[in-house]
Scaffold this active site. Structure first.
Site, PDB file in Angstrom:
ATOM      1  N   ARG A  29       0.945  -1.086   0.091  1.00 11.20           N
ATOM      2  CA  ARG A  29      -0.114  -0.024   0.134  1.00 11.20           C
ATOM      3  C   ARG A  29       0.811   1.227  -0.053  1.00 11.20           C
ATOM      4  O   ARG A  29       2.127   1.327   0.013  1.00 11.20           O
ATOM      5  CB  ARG A  29      -0.941   0.183   1.450  1.00 11.20           C
ATOM      6  CG  ARG A  29      -0.231   0.360   2.669  1.00 11.20           C
ATOM      7  CD  ARG A  29      -0.936   0.596   3.707  1.00 11.20           C
ATOM      8  NE  ARG A  29      -0.241   0.925   4.952  1.00 11.20           N
ATOM      9  CZ  ARG A  29      -0.126   0.228   6.237  1.00 11.20           C
ATOM     10  NH1 ARG A  29      -1.079  -0.703   6.220  1.00 11.20           N
ATOM     11  NH2 ARG A  29       0.550   0.784   6.952  1.00 11.20           N
ATOM     12  N   ASP A  50       5.898  -7.426   1.144  1.00 16.84           N
ATOM     13  CA  ASP A  50       5.149  -6.568   2.248  1.00 16.84           C
ATOM     14  C   ASP A  50       4.883  -7.589   3.328  1.00 16.84           C
ATOM     15  O   ASP A  50       5.034  -8.915   3.131  1.00 16.84           O
ATOM     16  CB  ASP A  50       3.824  -6.050   1.935  1.00 16.84           C
ATOM     17  CG  ASP A  50       3.462  -4.856   2.687  1.00 16.84           C
ATOM     18  OD1 ASP A  50       3.560  -3.744   2.279  1.00 16.84           O
ATOM     19  OD2 ASP A  50       3.110  -5.127   4.042  1.00 16.84           O
ATOM     20  N   ASP A  88       8.727 -10.641   6.217  1.00 13.76           N
ATOM     21  CA  ASP A  88       9.152  -9.550   7.190  1.00 13.76           C
ATOM     22  C   ASP A  88      10.669  -9.097   6.757  1.00 13.76           C
ATOM     23  O   ASP A  88      11.729  -9.682   6.572  1.00 13.76           O
ATOM     24  CB  ASP A  88       9.265  -9.951   8.623  1.00 13.76           C
ATOM     25  CG  ASP A  88       9.632  -8.816   9.677  1.00 13.76           C
ATOM     26  OD1 ASP A  88      10.199  -7.842   9.076  1.00 13.76           O
ATOM     27  OD2 ASP A  88       9.294  -9.097  10.866  1.00 13.76           O
ATOM     28  N   ASN A 115      11.884   0.655   1.038  1.00 10.97           N
ATOM     29  CA  ASN A 115      10.784   1.466   1.409  1.00 10.97           C
ATOM     30  C   ASN A 115      10.292   1.171   2.478  1.00 10.97           C
ATOM     31  O   ASN A 115       9.711   2.025   3.316  1.00 10.97           O
ATOM     32  CB  ASN A 115       9.576   1.597   0.280  1.00 10.97           C
ATOM     33  CG  ASN A 115       8.455   2.334   0.691  1.00 10.97           C
ATOM     34  OD1 ASN A 115       8.227   3.256   0.812  1.00 10.97           O
ATOM     35  ND2 ASN A 115       7.160   1.530   1.046  1.00 10.97           N
ATOM     36  N   TYR A 184      12.260   7.938  15.302  1.00 10.48           N
ATOM     37  CA  TYR A 184      12.079   7.518  14.004  1.00 10.48           C
ATOM     38  C   TYR A 184      13.102   8.305  12.978  1.00 10.48           C
ATOM     39  O   TYR A 184      13.724   7.936  12.311  1.00 10.48           O
ATOM     40  CB  TYR A 184      10.511   7.888  13.538  1.00 10.48           C
ATOM     41  CG  TYR A 184      10.445   8.018  12.167  1.00 10.48           C
ATOM     42  CD1 TYR A 184      10.372   6.942  11.161  1.00 10.48           C
ATOM     43  CD2 TYR A 184       9.892   9.337  11.678  1.00 10.48           C
ATOM     44  CE1 TYR A 184      10.063   7.112  10.010  1.00 10.48           C
ATOM     45  CE2 TYR A 184       9.700   9.466  10.240  1.00 10.48           C
ATOM     46  CZ  TYR A 184       9.651   8.166   9.462  1.00 10.48           C
ATOM     47  OH  TYR A 184       9.354   8.494   8.232  1.00 10.48           O
ATOM     48  N   LYS A 188      15.960   7.407  10.475  1.00  5.82           N
ATOM     49  CA  LYS A 188      16.237   7.617   8.901  1.00  5.82           C
ATOM     50  C   LYS A 188      17.267   8.462   8.773  1.00  5.82           C
ATOM     51  O   LYS A 188      17.745   8.489   7.700  1.00  5.82           O
ATOM     52  CB  LYS A 188      14.875   8.770   8.777  1.00  5.82           C
ATOM     53  CG  LYS A 188      13.736   7.990   8.703  1.00  5.82           C
ATOM     54  CD  LYS A 188      13.607   6.860   7.537  1.00  5.82           C
ATOM     55  CE  LYS A 188      12.232   6.541   6.942  1.00  5.82           C
ATOM     56  NZ  LYS A 188      12.049   5.363   6.068  1.00  5.82           N
ATOM     57  N   ILE A 217       3.299  13.576   3.075  1.00  4.24           N
ATOM     58  CA  ILE A 217       2.822  12.965   1.750  1.00  4.24           C
ATOM     59  C   ILE A 217       1.400  12.343   2.114  1.00  4.24           C
ATOM     60  O   ILE A 217       1.464  11.591   3.126  1.00  4.24           O
ATOM     61  CB  ILE A 217       3.877  11.915   1.127  1.00  4.24           C
ATOM     62  CG1 ILE A 217       5.025  12.642   0.866  1.00  4.24           C
ATOM     63  CG2 ILE A 217       2.987  11.634  -0.056  1.00  4.24           C
ATOM     64  CD1 ILE A 217       5.187  13.788  -0.058  1.00  4.24           C
ATOM     65  N   THR A 219      -0.419   9.553   1.790  1.00  8.92           N
ATOM     66  CA  THR A 219      -0.933   8.327   1.722  1.00  8.92           C
ATOM     67  C   THR A 219      -2.181   7.998   2.553  1.00  8.92           C
ATOM     68  O   THR A 219      -2.668   8.917   3.374  1.00  8.92           O
ATOM     69  CB  THR A 219       0.392   7.529   2.501  1.00  8.92           C
ATOM     70  OG1 THR A 219       0.336   7.890   3.655  1.00  8.92           O
ATOM     71  CG2 THR A 219       1.327   7.621   1.556  1.00  8.92           C
TER      72      THR A 219
HETATM   73  N1  LIG Z   1       3.826   9.091   3.849  1.00  6.65           N
HETATM   74  C1  LIG Z   1       4.751   9.955   4.325  1.00  6.65           C
HETATM   75  O1  LIG Z   1       4.362  11.241   4.279  1.00  6.65           O
HETATM   76  C2  LIG Z   1       6.124   9.552   4.572  1.00  6.65           C
HETATM   77  C3  LIG Z   1       7.010  11.076   4.951  1.00  6.65           C
HETATM   78  C4  LIG Z   1       8.356  10.468   5.101  1.00  6.65           C
HETATM   79  C5  LIG Z   1       8.794   9.288   4.918  1.00  6.65           C
HETATM   80  N2  LIG Z   1       8.095   8.167   4.899  1.00  6.65           N
HETATM   81  C6  LIG Z   1       8.590   6.863   4.540  1.00  6.65           C
HETATM   82  O2  LIG Z   1       8.270   6.156   3.268  1.00  6.65           O
HETATM   83  C7  LIG Z   1       7.914   4.993   3.511  1.00  6.65           C
HETATM   84  C8  LIG Z   1       6.541   4.361   3.200  1.00  6.65           C
HETATM   85  O3  LIG Z   1       5.594   5.283   3.909  1.00  6.65           O
HETATM   86  P1  LIG Z   1       3.890   5.062   3.683  1.00  6.65           P
HETATM   87  O4  LIG Z   1       3.546   6.465   4.296  1.00  6.65           O
HETATM   88  O5  LIG Z   1       3.819   4.460   2.623  1.00  6.65           O
HETATM   89  O6  LIG Z   1       3.858   3.726   4.962  1.00  6.65           O
HETATM   90  P2  LIG Z   1       2.821   2.762   5.260  1.00  6.65           P
HETATM   91  O7  LIG Z   1       2.744   2.468   6.681  1.00  6.65           O
HETATM   92  O8  LIG Z   1       1.554   3.205   4.660  1.00  6.65           O
HETATM   93  O9  LIG Z   1       3.229   1.448   4.003  1.00  6.65           O
HETATM   94  C9  LIG Z   1       4.364   0.673   4.797  1.00  6.65           C
HETATM   95  C10 LIG Z   1       4.254  -0.615   4.176  1.00  6.65           C
HETATM   96  O10 LIG Z   1       5.151  -1.349   4.652  1.00  6.65           O
HETATM   97  C11 LIG Z   1       4.973  -2.694   5.344  1.00  6.65           C
HETATM   98  N3  LIG Z   1       5.767  -2.994   6.283  1.00  6.65           N
HETATM   99  C12 LIG Z   1       5.881  -2.441   7.509  1.00  6.65           C
HETATM  100  N4  LIG Z   1       7.028  -3.033   8.233  1.00  6.65           N
HETATM  101  C13 LIG Z   1       7.137  -3.999   7.417  1.00  6.65           C
HETATM  102  C14 LIG Z   1       8.399  -5.033   7.598  1.00  6.65           C
HETATM  103  N5  LIG Z   1       9.093  -5.306   8.625  1.00  6.65           N
HETATM  104  N6  LIG Z   1       8.536  -5.928   6.357  1.00  6.65           N
HETATM  105  C15 LIG Z   1       7.743  -5.932   5.316  1.00  6.65           C
HETATM  106  N7  LIG Z   1       6.621  -4.820   5.064  1.00  6.65           N
HETATM  107  C16 LIG Z   1       6.637  -3.977   6.227  1.00  6.65           C
HETATM  108  C17 LIG Z   1       3.403  -2.330   5.784  1.00  6.65           C
HETATM  109  O11 LIG Z   1       2.523  -3.726   5.906  1.00  6.65           O
HETATM  110  C18 LIG Z   1       2.676  -1.178   4.808  1.00  6.65           C
HETATM  111  O12 LIG Z   1       2.270  -2.225   3.658  1.00  6.65           O
HETATM  112  C19 LIG Z   1       8.399   4.526   5.133  1.00  6.65           C
HETATM  113  O13 LIG Z   1       9.868   4.333   4.814  1.00  6.65           O
HETATM  114  C20 LIG Z   1       8.195   5.990   5.658  1.00  6.65           C
HETATM  115  O14 LIG Z   1       9.016   6.126   6.918  1.00  6.65           O
HETATM  116  C21 LIG Z   1       6.637   8.578   4.329  1.00  6.65           C
END
Ligand SMILES: NC(=O)c1ccc[n+]([C@@H]2O[C@H](COP(=O)([O-])OP(=O)(O)OC[C@H]3O[C@@H](n4cnc5c(N)ncnc54)[C@H](O)[C@@H]3O)[C@@H](O)[C@H]2O)c1
Length: 283
Positions: A29, A50, A88, A115, A184, A188, A217, A219
């Site tokens: 997702r 995932d 995982d 990611n 966090y 990062k 962002i 999401t």
């Molecule tokens: N959304 C934002 O605004 C934002 C901002 C800065 C950084 N990020 C980074 O972008 C990346 C994605 O963010 P997102 O908002 O889409 O997050 P999200 O939580 O919606 O999606 C993350 C996905 O990773 C999977 N996941 C989590 N831990 C896992 C593991 N140990 N093994 C396998 N899969 C795993 C989850 O099941 C999920 O499907 C992350 O690294 C997050 O820190 C996001």
């Protein structure tokens, strides 16, 4: 889970990443799924991992976006080769199985997007840097940094000259933002610094390593948070005056994955609409 290429659709997919073999972690997702679909539309064959490829079910807004049972069938519908794994990313043995399987299916890997990540916080506990629970610190480093290092170490042996590794940072890793992000953000920041060391090591082999650091962002997960705090108050902290979309980040991933960035390595590309440098707030 695998799906076979549809030859009728495949010949319609032409783009900057044609012939590239890509692995994206955490792509069930959110941003990861968006990267997968975007790179596939640019012509890449895409493998995704995932914990659950149905993780979109946790958020109504993510479920509403789905055009297939999982991102794997969505990739198939674009007309590229797609592979899917429920593992995982912090489990070395499981991730070795993924990389071995890709090597068997495709004979190598051209692009790795690490990611998997995100913050975790103990409910109700103080998350300031001076008091944050060590369990949370470990958890954040495990999910963000350790998962990234594991995938890099396993994938590098099947990557050749011209390959690109893109690790995902965050604006919280670039600046000390809200106190709740101290664990966090530190993790990062470590992802970004590890990436610079790795870029130095892999440069002579022609493998580039860069970081994309997203800002705010929208999401499915974060849209809920933005709605709670008020979208306007978030937009007021962004130079471009709007919250980013997953596609905004996916365009940056496409650039760093492809030929256009061939002389760019060891960099962090902030995809934040200017929020990190926007030291004031609009009223
Ligand atoms: N959304 C934002 O605004 C934002 C901002 C800065 C950084 N990020 C980074 O972008 C990346 C994605 O963010 P997102 O908002 O889409 O997050 P999200 O939580 O919606 O999606 C993350 C996905 O990773 C999977 N996941 C989590 N831990 C896992 C593991 N140990 N093994 C396998 N899969 C795993 C989850 O099941 C999920 O499907 C992350 O690294 C997050 O820190 C996001």
């Amino acid at each position: 889970m695998t799906s076979q290429v549809n030859p009728d659709l495949r010949q319609l997919v032409r783009g900057t990443l044609e012939g590239k073999r890509v692995l994206i972690t955490g792509a069930g997702r959110g941003l990861g799924r968006s990267y997968a679909l975007h790179l596939a539309r640019a012509g890449a064959d895409v493998a995704v991992t995932d914990l659950s490829l149905h993780s979109f079910r946790e958020y109504e807004a993510e479920a509403a976006l789905m055009r297939g049972d999982t991102v794997v069938s969505e990739l198939h519908d674009i007309g590229v080769q797609a592979l899917g794994y429920e593992v995982d990313a912090t489990d070395e043995e499981a991730m070795k199985g993924v990389v071995d399987s890709i090597q068997t299916a495709w004979g190598g890997l051209d692009v790795l997007v690490n990611n998997v990540g995100g913050g975790s916080y103990s409910q109700g506990l103080d998350t300031r840097p001076s008091t944050l629970p060590i369990r949370d610190l470990r958890d954040n480093f495990e999910r963000n940094l350790v998962s990234t290092v594991i995938a890099c170490q396993l994938a590098i042996p099947i990557m050749g000259s011209g390959a690109s590794i893109i690790n995902i940072g965050s604006q919280a890793g670039e600046a000390a933002t809200e106190a709740m992000y101290s664990a966090y953000g530190s993790a990062k920041a470590a992802v970004a610094h590890y990436s610079r060391f790795l870029a130095n090591e892999l440069g002579p082999r022609g493998i580039r390593v860069n970081v994309v650091a997203p800002g705010y962002i929208a999401t499915g997960r974060l849209s809920k948070v933005f709605a709670e705090v008020g979208e306007k108050s978030v937009e007021n902290r962004i130079a471009l005056g709007r919250i980013g979309t997953p596609e905004d980040c996916a365009s940056a991933i496409e650039f760093l994955a492809g030929e256009g960035s061939r002389y760019i390595t060891s960099q962090t590309l902030k995809v934040d609409g200017g929020s990190l440098n926007f030291a004031t707030s609009r009223q």
